[in-house]
Design an enzyme around this catalytic site. Structure first.
Site: not given
Ligand SMILES: NC(=O)c1ccc[n+]([C@@H]2O[C@H](COP(=O)([O-])OP(=O)(O)OC[C@H]3O[C@@H](n4cnc5c(N)ncnc54)[C@H](O)[C@@H]3O)[C@@H](O)[C@H]2O)c1
Ligand SMILES: O=P([O-])([O-])O[C@@H]1[C@@H](O)[C@H](O)[C@@H](O)[C@H](O)[C@@H]1O
Length: 515
Positions: A306, A355, A396, A466
C-alpha cells in the site's frame, strides 16, 4: 557520480581504502555498529558490537521494464503520462499560468546532507547510480480496455491542454487483458471489466500472465522486470495450511483452481516464476507466506503493502514528532473523502477493511518506542474513515484530528486538512519503488565466502509503503524519518562511506586530529 557544490558540478570521489571499483562493480566495506542489549537482574546491559559488511554494487543500471497491473487506472495513466511529459519537456497552461513537469520526488530524498562542516548536499542519484524514470519501459494490464488517453480523461488528473499534448503518446496504449475474479474487488467494478482473460482456470490464467511477462521481456530485451500492482484494492484472502502457507501449497492451490487464490496472487506467482520482482501498491494481503517462500526460492524481490502517499505519510512523520516531543497522542481520527474509482471500490466494506488495516497500523512502532508515554503500549483511539463522494474525483480531501495529553494534565489538539490529487501523490511512488527495487537487484553482500542478494522481502521499500512487509523477525518501523535514515545510511554504505551521524560534536568540541 557527481554532486552540486554551490552549483559547481563535482564528481563524488570516495577516498577510502575500503572502496574499489573493479570492472564496473563498486566493492565497499562497511563497519556496521550494532549494540547488543540484554535484560539482567541488575539492569539492562548493552554491549557495543561491530560487524564488517562487504558489498558489491553493479554501477550500471539495468534496462528495466515496469509492468503495471491496473495500467488504465488513475495512478497507472498518471504515471505513464508524466513520463512522456518529462521526456518531451511539455508545458501546459493552468489558471495560475504556465506549468512545467516537475520531476517527482522519485529520488526519494532529492538532497542528502553529507558533510556537516561544508553543508554539502548530494542527491541519491549521485551517490550510487540509479535508474531514471525516463528509461523505464512501461506496459501492463487492466480489466478495462480503455486506451490510456481515455483513461487519462476519465481520471481527471491532468489539465486538458496537457491531456491533448499527451494524446499521440497515450492513445495507442491499450492495457493487456487481465485476470478478473469479481469476488475480490467491489461489485461496483463490474461495469469496467470488459478486458478479461477468458475462462475460469487459474492455472491457465497463470500461464497467460507468465507468457505476457516473457514476451514483454523478450520484445524489449530487458535485463530486469518489475511487476507492480496498482490495480484495485482486493479483499483479504484467507491464509491457511493447505492453501497458501508454503510455496508448494500456493502452486498446488492454483493448479487445483482454489477459490481463495486472488488475481493479485496469480500476478505475484507469475512474476516470481518469470524472475520478475513483484511490488504490491495496494493494502490487500497478497504476499502470503507461500508467495514469500516462492520468491526466496527464485531469488526475486517482493515488496508491499500500500503506497504511503498522503494522509498516512503525514501521520508517520507527525506522530513520530509528537511522541519524540513527549506529547502523548490519545486520539487520532483520520477522515477523508474522494471521488475517484479507488474511492468507489473502497466504498464496499471488504475492500475498505483492507485499507483500514493498512492505514491503522502506522502508529504501532511509535507507540511501542516510548514506554514512558505508553507504559502499557496501548495504542491511541485511532479511527479511519473513507467516504466516496464522486464530485471531488481524484482531489482527495483529508481531515485529521490529533488530541494529545501534555504537561500537567493539559490537552493539545491538532487539526490538519489537506487536499490533493491522490494520483499525483501515488504516481511518483511507483517510480521510487521501481527505482529502489532495480538498485537492490544490483547489490550483493558477503556472507561467508560468497556474495548473496538481500532477503527476498525488500524491506528497504518501507519508506514508501503504509504497511511494510518485512523479513521474518524484523521489527516494523513506520516512523518516517527513521525509515528515511535507514535508506540514506544504506545508500552511503554501498558507496563506501558511512553517512553523517548528525551529532555535530565537532562544533562544540575540539575535533581530534583525524588519523
Ligand atoms: N494516493 C493514491 O492514489 C493511493 C495511495 C495508496 C494506495 N493506492 C492504491 O492504489 C491502487 C490504485 O489506485 P487508483 O487511484 O489508480 O485506482 P483506480 O481504480 O483508478 O485504478 C485501478 C485500476 O485497476 C484496474 N483493475 C482492477 N482489477 C484489476 C485486475 N484484476 N487486473 C488488472 N487491472 C485491474 C481497474 O480497472 C482500474 O483501472 C488502489 O488499490 C489504491 O487503494 C492509491
Ligand atoms: O496514503 P493515504 O493518503 O494515507 O491513503 C489514501 C486514502 O486516504 C485514500 O482514501 C485512498 O483512496 C488511497 O488509496 C490512499 O490509501
Amino acid at each position: 557520480m557527481s554532486n552540486q557544490v554551490n552549483g559547481i558540478s563535482k564528481r563524488l570521489i570516495v577516498e577510502s581504502p575500503n572502496v574499489k571499483l573493479v570492472d564496473g562493480v563498486l566493492e565497499s566495506k562497511f563497519n556496521y555498529r550494532k549494540n547488543h542489549f540484554e535484560h539482567r537482574a541488575d539492569g539492562l546491559h548493552v554491549t557495543p558490537k561491530e560487524h564488517e559488511y562487504s558489498f558489491k554494487t553493479v554501477l550500471k543500471p539495468r534496462k528495466t521494464g515496469l509492468l503495471l497491473v491496473g495500467l488504465g487506472g488513475n495512478n497507472g495513466s498518471t504515471a505513464v503520462g508524466s513520463i512522456y511529459a518529462n521526456q518531451y519537456g511539455m508545458t501546459w497552461r493552468t489558471k495560475e499560468g504556465s506549468n512545467q513537469f516537475r520531476h517527482p520526488n522519485c529520488h526519494c530524498a532529492p538532497w542528502l546532507r553529507l558533510g556537516a562542516q561544508n553543508q554539502i548536499f548530494v542527491p541519491f542519484k549521485d551517490i550510487v547510480p540509479i535508474l531514471s524514470p525516463n528509461d523505464l519501459v512501461i506496459s501492463g494490464w487492466d480489466i478495462s480496455n480503455s486506451n490510456l488517453y481515455d483513461a487519462m480523461a476519465r481520471a481527471k488528473v491532468f489539465e486538458p491542454e496537457l491531456q491533448e499534448k499527451l494524446r499521440p503518446f497515450m492513445e495507442p496504449i491499450v492495457p493487456l487483458p487481465s485476470v478478473y475474479y469479481p469476488d475480490f474487488i467491489a461489485s461496483n467494478q463490474g461495469d469496467r471489466a470488459n478486458n478479461v482473460i477468458p475462462g475460469s482456470n487459474k492455472l491457465e490464467h497463470l500461464e497467460h500472465i507468465r507468457a505476457d511477462i516473457r514476451k514483454f521481456k523478450q520484445d524489449h530485451e530487458l535485463e530486469c522486470v518489475i511487476v507492480l500492482w496498482t490495480a484495485n484494492t482486493e479483499r483479504y484472502t484467507d491464509v491457511r495450511t493447505g492453501l497458501n502457507t508454503t510455496a508448494d501449497e500456493i502452486l498446488k492451490s492454483i493448479g487445483s483452481n482454489e477459490y481463495e487464490v486472488s488475481p493479485s496472487n496469480i500476478f505475484a506467482v507469475a512474476s516470481i516464476l518469470e524472475g520478475a520482482h513483484y511490488i504490491n501498491g495496494s493494502p490487500q494481503n497478497t504476499l502470503v507466506p507461500g508467495i514469500i517462500e516462492l520468491a526466496d526460492r527464485h531469488n526475486v524481490f517482493v515488496g508491499g503493502d500500500d503506497f504511503k502517499s498522503g494522509q498516512t505519510k503525514f501521520k508517520s512523520a507527525f506522530v513520530d514528532f509528537l511522541v519524540s516531543s513527549g506529547l502523548k497522542p490519545e486520539c487520532i481520527v483520520s477522515y477523508n473523502h474522494l471521488g475517484n474509482n479507488d474511492g468507489k471500490n473502497l466504498s464496499e466494506a471488504r475492500q475498505f477493511r483492507s485499507k483500514e488495516i493498512s492505514k491503522s497500523s502506522v502508529v504501532d512502532d511509535m507507540v511501542k518506542s516510548n514506554q514512558i508515554l505508553f507504559p502499557d503500549a496501548k495504542n491511541p483511539d485511532h479511527c479511519v474513515v473513507i467516504k466516496y463522494v464522486p464530485f471531488v474525483a481524484d482531489s482527495k480531501r483529508a481531515m485529521d484530528e490529533y488530541i494529545c495529553s501534555i504537561f500537567m494534565g493539559g490537552k493539545q489538539t491538532f487539526v490538519v486538512h489537506n487536499t490533493c490529487e491522490d494520483s499525483l501523490l501515488a504516481s511518483p511512488l511507483i517510480y521510487d519503488l521501481a527505482i529502489l527495487t532495480e538498485l537492490a537487484s544490483r547489490v550483493t553482500y558477503k556472507d561467508g565466502d560468497d556474495y548473496k542478494p538481500f532477503h527476498s522481502v525488500l524491506s528497504i521499500l518501507s519508506l514508501l509503503l503504509k504497511a511494510p512487509v518485512v523479513p521474518p523477525g524484523t521489527p516494523i518501523s513506520n516512523a518516517f524519518m527513521r525509515q528515511f535514515s535507514t535508506l540514506t545510511k544504506l545508500v552511503t554504505a554501498l558507496a563506501g562511506f558511512p553517512s553523517d551521524t548528525d551529532m555535530q560534536i565537532e562544533f562544540f568540541t575540539q575535533l581530534p586530529q583525524s588519523k
